[in-house]
Each structure stands twice: as C-alpha cells, then as structure tokens.
Scaffold this motif. Structure first.
Motif, PDB file in Angstrom:
ATOM      1  N   MET A 189       1.080  -1.599   0.238  1.00 37.16           N
ATOM      2  CA  MET A 189       0.152   0.086   0.310  1.00 37.16           C
ATOM      3  C   MET A 189       0.774   1.419  -0.077  1.00 37.16           C
ATOM      4  N   TYR A 190       1.543   1.587  -1.009  1.00 34.77           N
ATOM      5  CA  TYR A 190       2.962   2.808  -1.285  1.00 34.77           C
ATOM      6  C   TYR A 190       1.789   3.790  -1.289  1.00 34.77           C
ATOM      7  N   THR A 191       1.126   4.409  -1.475  1.00 33.84           N
ATOM      8  CA  THR A 191       0.397   5.488  -1.652  1.00 33.84           C
ATOM      9  C   THR A 191       0.088   6.079   0.038  1.00 33.84           C
ATOM     10  N   GLN A 192      -0.437   5.359   0.559  1.00 32.34           N
ATOM     11  CA  GLN A 192      -0.890   5.326   2.167  1.00 32.34           C
ATOM     12  C   GLN A 192       0.414   4.889   3.025  1.00 32.34           C
ATOM     13  N   SER A 193       1.212   4.904   2.361  1.00 35.19           N
ATOM     14  CA  SER A 193       2.395   4.581   3.662  1.00 35.19           C
ATOM     15  C   SER A 193       3.448   5.878   3.019  1.00 35.19           C
ATOM     16  N   ALA A 194       3.203   6.545   2.074  1.00 31.63           N
ATOM     17  CA  ALA A 194       3.956   7.451   1.709  1.00 31.63           C
ATOM     18  C   ALA A 194       3.013   8.467   2.719  1.00 31.63           C
ATOM     19  N   GLU A 195       1.848   8.704   2.774  1.00 26.94           N
ATOM     20  CA  GLU A 195       0.988   9.475   3.312  1.00 26.94           C
ATOM     21  C   GLU A 195       1.499   9.397   4.928  1.00 26.94           C
ATOM     22  N   TYR A 196       1.821   8.202   5.146  1.00 24.10           N
ATOM     23  CA  TYR A 196       2.842   8.535   6.815  1.00 24.10           C
ATOM     24  C   TYR A 196       3.597   8.670   7.033  1.00 24.10           C
ATOM     25  N   TYR A 197       4.657   8.651   5.613  1.00 26.95           N
ATOM     26  CA  TYR A 197       6.033   9.119   6.248  1.00 26.95           C
ATOM     27  C   TYR A 197       6.414  10.535   6.302  1.00 26.95           C
ATOM     28  N   GLU A 198       4.803  11.552   4.687  1.00 30.85           N
ATOM     29  CA  GLU A 198       5.284  12.391   4.909  1.00 30.85           C
ATOM     30  C   GLU A 198       4.478  13.116   6.040  1.00 30.85           C
ATOM     31  N   GLN A 199       3.821  12.454   6.850  1.00 28.85           N
ATOM     32  CA  GLN A 199       3.629  12.456   8.604  1.00 28.85           C
ATOM     33  C   GLN A 199       4.664  12.934   9.300  1.00 28.85           C
ATOM     34  N   ALA A 200       5.568  11.662   9.245  1.00 27.64           N
ATOM     35  CA  ALA A 200       6.342  11.667  10.707  1.00 27.64           C
ATOM     36  C   ALA A 200       7.421  12.858  10.287  1.00 27.64           C
ATOM     37  N   LEU A 201       7.685  13.025   8.629  1.00 25.52           N
ATOM     38  CA  LEU A 201       8.700  14.253   8.639  1.00 25.52           C
ATOM     39  C   LEU A 201       7.559  15.711   8.795  1.00 25.52           C
ATOM     40  N   VAL A 202       6.654  15.780   9.031  1.00 25.82           N
ATOM     41  CA  VAL A 202       5.742  16.853   9.567  1.00 25.82           C
ATOM     42  C   VAL A 202       5.966  17.127  10.825  1.00 25.82           C
ATOM     43  N   GLU A 203       6.366  16.557  11.574  1.00 26.98           N
ATOM     44  CA  GLU A 203       6.320  16.451  13.326  1.00 26.98           C
ATOM     45  C   GLU A 203       8.153  16.618  13.185  1.00 26.98           C
ATOM     46  N   ASP A 204       8.603  16.252  12.683  1.00 30.94           N
ATOM     47  CA  ASP A 204      10.291  15.983  12.319  1.00 30.94           C
ATOM     48  C   ASP A 204      11.074  15.743  10.698  1.00 30.94           C
ATOM     49  N   PRO A 205      11.183  16.973  10.346  1.00 27.85           N
ATOM     50  CA  PRO A 205      11.524  17.005   8.473  1.00 27.85           C
ATOM     51  C   PRO A 205      13.454  16.010   9.323  1.00 27.85           C
ATOM     52  N   HIS A 206      13.956  15.814  10.065  1.00 24.89           N
ATOM     53  CA  HIS A 206      15.002  15.558   9.850  1.00 24.89           C
ATOM     54  C   HIS A 206      15.608  13.483  10.333  1.00 24.89           C
ATOM     55  N   ASN A 207      14.092  13.654  10.697  1.00 26.13           N
ATOM     56  CA  ASN A 207      13.509  12.117  10.134  1.00 26.13           C
ATOM     57  C   ASN A 207      14.259  11.191   8.966  1.00 26.13           C
ATOM     58  N   ILE A 208      15.245  10.675   9.356  1.00 23.06           N
ATOM     59  CA  ILE A 208      15.822   9.465   7.735  1.00 23.06           C
ATOM     60  C   ILE A 208      15.871   8.766   7.937  1.00 23.06           C
ATOM     61  N   GLU A 209      14.547   7.749   9.049  1.00 20.40           N
ATOM     62  CA  GLU A 209      13.842   6.792   8.360  1.00 20.40           C
ATOM     63  C   GLU A 209      12.588   7.357   7.466  1.00 20.40           C
ATOM     64  N   ALA A 210      12.219   8.342   8.723  1.00 19.11           N
ATOM     65  CA  ALA A 210      11.194   8.664   6.937  1.00 19.11           C
ATOM     66  C   ALA A 210      11.524   9.248   5.940  1.00 19.11           C
ATOM     67  N   GLN A 211      12.767   9.975   5.554  1.00 18.38           N
ATOM     68  CA  GLN A 211      13.388  10.151   4.364  1.00 18.38           C
ATOM     69  C   GLN A 211      13.289   8.581   3.455  1.00 18.38           C
ATOM     70  N   LYS A 212      13.584   7.994   3.832  1.00 22.96           N
ATOM     71  CA  LYS A 212      13.911   6.524   3.387  1.00 22.96           C
ATOM     72  C   LYS A 212      12.578   6.720   2.764  1.00 22.96           C
ATOM     73  N   GLY A 213      11.831   5.931   3.808  1.00 26.74           N
ATOM     74  CA  GLY A 213      10.871   5.442   3.630  1.00 26.74           C
ATOM     75  C   GLY A 213       9.992   6.049   2.537  1.00 26.74           C
ATOM     76  N   LEU A 214       9.577   7.575   2.770  1.00 32.44           N
ATOM     77  CA  LEU A 214       9.116   8.764   1.621  1.00 32.44           C
ATOM     78  C   LEU A 214      10.222   8.431  -0.003  1.00 32.44           C
ATOM     79  N   ALA A 215      11.157   7.694   0.218  1.00 36.08           N
ATOM     80  CA  ALA A 215      11.563   8.091  -0.835  1.00 36.08           C
ATOM     81  C   ALA A 215      11.165   7.384  -1.611  1.00 36.08           C
ATOM     82  N   GLN A 216      11.317   5.310  -1.259  1.00 32.68           N
ATOM     83  CA  GLN A 216      11.353   4.765  -1.249  1.00 32.68           C
ATOM     84  C   GLN A 216       9.809   4.343  -1.728  1.00 32.68           C
ATOM     85  N   ALA A 217       8.699   4.692  -1.508  1.00 32.89           N
ATOM     86  CA  ALA A 217       7.354   4.495  -1.314  1.00 32.89           C
ATOM     87  C   ALA A 217       7.248   5.528  -2.976  1.00 32.89           C
ATOM     88  N   ARG A 218       7.946   6.334  -2.933  1.00 32.44           N
ATOM     89  CA  ARG A 218       7.103   7.137  -3.983  1.00 32.44           C
ATOM     90  C   ARG A 218       7.616   6.552  -5.541  1.00 32.44           C
TER      91      ARG A 218
END
Length: 442
Positions: A32-61
């Motif tokens: 569920m790549y589109t839904q996962s990207a939404e969660y990574y985006e939300q995580a980056l809103v809370e912490d723009p420097h979250n490396i795991e969220a950045q990697k996850g968002l790039a992979q999901a996209r």
C-alpha cells in the motif's frame, strides 16, 4: 495529526496505532505505497530530519512511479493510448512535485512510454489543428503540458499557431458583436478570450448592471438581556458582519452592480441565571454508649438520630434565541428564522461527608455561546443557500438560452454541470464548461 489519526483508524487491523514511521513501513510491506507515503509525510511534518521517514518516503514514491508506469504500459497495450498518456502526464507532474528522478529499470520504462506518448501527441496535435475549434488544441496543450515539454514538442507545434489564431479571431469577433452593453458576463468573457489569443479588442466602457448589487444595507435590530456577559451580544454583531461578507462573496455582488440589497436582521437573545441558597439536611443514625438508668453501674448502646445540614446554591438558567433575516432579492422575498430555548437547573455545594454519600458538587451551566453560534451558523448557511438558489432560478431556468451566452455564463458560475451550459459550450467551442474554465478561469 487529524489525517494521521484517521488513517490509523482506517488501517488499525493492519498496522495498529504504532509510530507514524512504523505504520509507514507496515503499509509499504503490504504493497500500500500511497498510504505508506502519507504516513512518512506526516512523520516528516513532525520531524523534518527523520532519516527513516525520508528513506521510506523515497522508496514509497519510487514504488508509486514504478507501479504507475506499469499501469501506463498496460493501458497502452490494451489500446487505451489516451488513458496511458493522461496517466503518464500525472506521473511526470508528481516527479516535479516530489523532486525525484527515475533511475534504473524505472527510467528505462518511462523513456519507452514517453516515446510512444510523443508519437501519439504529434498525431493528436495534427488532428486537432484541423478542427474548427481552436480551443480544443489549446486544452490539449494544457492537459499534456509536462509531456509536451519533456518530449520537446513545443517547437513542432508552432506551425499550428497562425491557423489556430485565425479561427480564434472568428470566435472573438462573433462574441464581440454579441457582447452588447447589457451582456456583462459575455463581455467579460469575450475580453479575456480575445486577450488570451493575443487579439486585443477595443471595448467601450461598461455601464452598470441592473441585475446585480454593488452594496448591501443591513438593518440590525437586537434585543439582548444577559445576566453578566456581553460576549453573546458581540456574537450578534459578528453575525451581522458575516451576512455582509457572505453577500459580497456571492455572485449577486459586483462593483458595477446598480442596486443596493436591503437585508433586515432581527434577534432576541435572553439568558438569565438565578441563584438561591437553601439549607439541606440528611438524617442518619449513630450508636452511643450511655448509662443504664436501671443500673447506673452498667451502660447501654443507644441509637441516636442526627441530622447533617449543609448549604446548597441552586441555579435556574433560562436561555432563548429568536433570530430572523428577511429581504428581497431579484424580486423574490427571502426569509428564514431560527429559535432555541431551554430551562436548565444545576447546583453547587462544598459539603463533604463520604459516609452519607455526600461530596462537593460543581454547577454545570449552559454552554450558551455554543448554542448561540449553532443557531447563527444555521441562519448564515441558509442565507448563502438562498442566494445560490435564487441565482439558479433567475439565470439557469427559463432564460438560460437567451442573449447568446449571457445567461449560460451566469448559470455556469454556480451550476457548471448544467446540461444546457455544457451543450452551449460544446457547440461554440468544442469543450465542456469545466474545460473552458480551466483555460480561461471562468
């Protein structure tokens, strides 16, 4: 966070309410790549420097792009080149928004599909250039602007410009001849249309539109009886301003309107709170040891009735609101009324006697502001609905075919899906209303 919480509820069976990044990982693993990207985006809103969220968002996209390109290929192989090209255009727009570049097999697939799309775009451009409707070509360029730019087809389409402009000149002249002084919407559209095709025309200065209003005159009449606060009274004044703003944002308002709209707004607001101090008692029995009158050397256990007294403040609240607006718009009377009332009882005391089940009580008063806001919001919502309804009745019913497009344009502003609106636009320009609106901001 509201969006994240909503997604959490929606997918609770799959991922539970873990951290945003964990939920993104779980959804990614489930495909569920589109839904996962939404969660990574939300995580980056809370912490723009979250490396795991950045990697996850790039992979999901990247997965979204990969899957999207597979869909493009399947549409093309299934004979739906239009759908494939629209999907490819959407993917290119996402790449620009996301600032990502495809690589490896994804880049190869995209390159192949771009080649097929470019060939189809060239064929469509040639076909549309021969249509008698120049705006169909313009909408084609608007719809596939990213693909046309990516495939560097803009220079090839230049040869169609002069023939298309000549056809647009005919449309422009026709509208100019029809845009008489009282056809204000047609006149505005004609000016915008001609200018967009680099065909400026000398229109005469416009007059006043007798069907619209350049101002609103609101007559408030408030009767307010409140026990201690003026905040509710201020809410009525705020509601008056809201009525004015709603009208100014409606289609009835225009700086070139000739009329003044008169609206009466009456409201009677009462809120009283009476307090009464009362003394309450609660009887109970205790056992006391006393001397036995029959034998003074002995004692007896005797039940003694006692009373516990404590002061209680009783409150009686009375609330009522009656509000109404009325006016006349386009020869139609509009009126709506709201009312609400309640008598509420509450009490308070500080007594504390656990053995008797008595503990301190705090009074719970009516939420007057919320009740008042609810009624005023209902009134304002109905007012906006009435404005829209009368506009539709005035300009979409009966007169819609009159005055060469004037009422079509007026109706389209509020009812873009109207059958007559779209049939007129398709007949005149070869496009539906929403397509022309995208080109000319109707």
């Amino acid at each position: 966070m509201k969006k994240a919480l909503a997604l959490c509820v929606f997918t609770v069976a799959l991922v539970g309410c873990k951290s945003l990044v964990e939920k993104g990982h779980n959804l990614f693993q489930a495909g569920m790549y589109t839904q996962s990207a939404e969660y990574y985006e939300q995580a980056l809103v809370e912490d723009p420097h979250n490396i795991e969220a950045q990697k996850g968002l790039a992979q999901a996209r990247n997965k979204i792009l990969d899957k999207g390109l597979i869909d493009v290929r399947m549409l093309r192989l299934g004979g739906n080149q239009t759908g494939a090209t629209l999907k490819l255009e959407s993917l290119l727009r996402n790449q620009v928004d996301w600032q990502v570049e495809p690589f490896g097999p994804i880049a190869n697939t995209q390159s192949e599909e771009l080649a097929y799309a470019a060939q189809w775009l060239q064929q469509q451009a040639k076909l549309l250039s021969q249509s008698r409707f120049p705006d169909k070509f313009r909408y084609f360029e608007h719809s596939y602007s990213f693909l046309i730019s990516n495939a560097q087809l803009g220079s090839q389409f230049v040869e169609y410009r002069i023939p298309l402009q000549n056809k647009a000149q005919m449309q422009c002249q026709q509208m100019m001849s029809q845009a008489t002084e009282q056809r204000f919407f047609l006149r505005q559209f004609a000016e915008k249309y001609c200018m967009s095709w680099s065909l400026p025309q000398a229109f005469k200065s416009t007059g006043k539109d007798p069907t619209r209003y350049s101002s609103i005159s609101l007559s408030p009449d408030f009767t307010v009886r409140l026990h201690q606060t003026s905040r509710q009274a201020n809410a009525l004044n705020t509601a008056s301003l809201a009525f004015k703003q709603i009208f100014r944002e409606s289609l009835w308002y225009s700086p070139i309107g000739q009329q003044t709209f008169d609206l009466a707004f009456q409201a009677k607001l009462e809120h009283s709170r009476q307090a009464k101090l009362v003394n309450r008692q609660k009887h109970y029995t205790t056992v006391e040891e006393r001397i036995n009158p029959q034998d003074p050397k002995k004692t007896l256990d005797v039940e003694v009735k006692q009373a516990y007294s404590y002061p209680v403040t009783e409150f009686t609240e009375q609330f009522s609101i009656d509000a109404i607006y009325n006016g006349t718009l386009a020869s139609q009377s509009i009126e709506f009324k709201v009312d609400d009332s309640q008598v509420h009882y509450t009490q308070s005391h500080h007594a504390d006697f656990p053995q008797l089940g008595i503990s301190p009580v705090q009074a719970t008063f009516l939420d007057v502001e919320t009740r008042l806001d609810k009624q005023l919001t209902t009134l304002q919502t109905h007012f906006k609905t009435q404005l829209d309804r009368i506009w539709i009745e005035t300009h979409c019913n009966g007169l819609i075919g009159a005055q060469y497009g004037e009422y079509i344009l007026r109706c389209g502003k509020i009812a873009p899906q109207n059958e007559f609106v779209n049939s007129w636009f398709k007949k005149q320009f070869g496009l539906a209303y929403h397509e022309m609106a995208a080109l000319y901001a109707l």
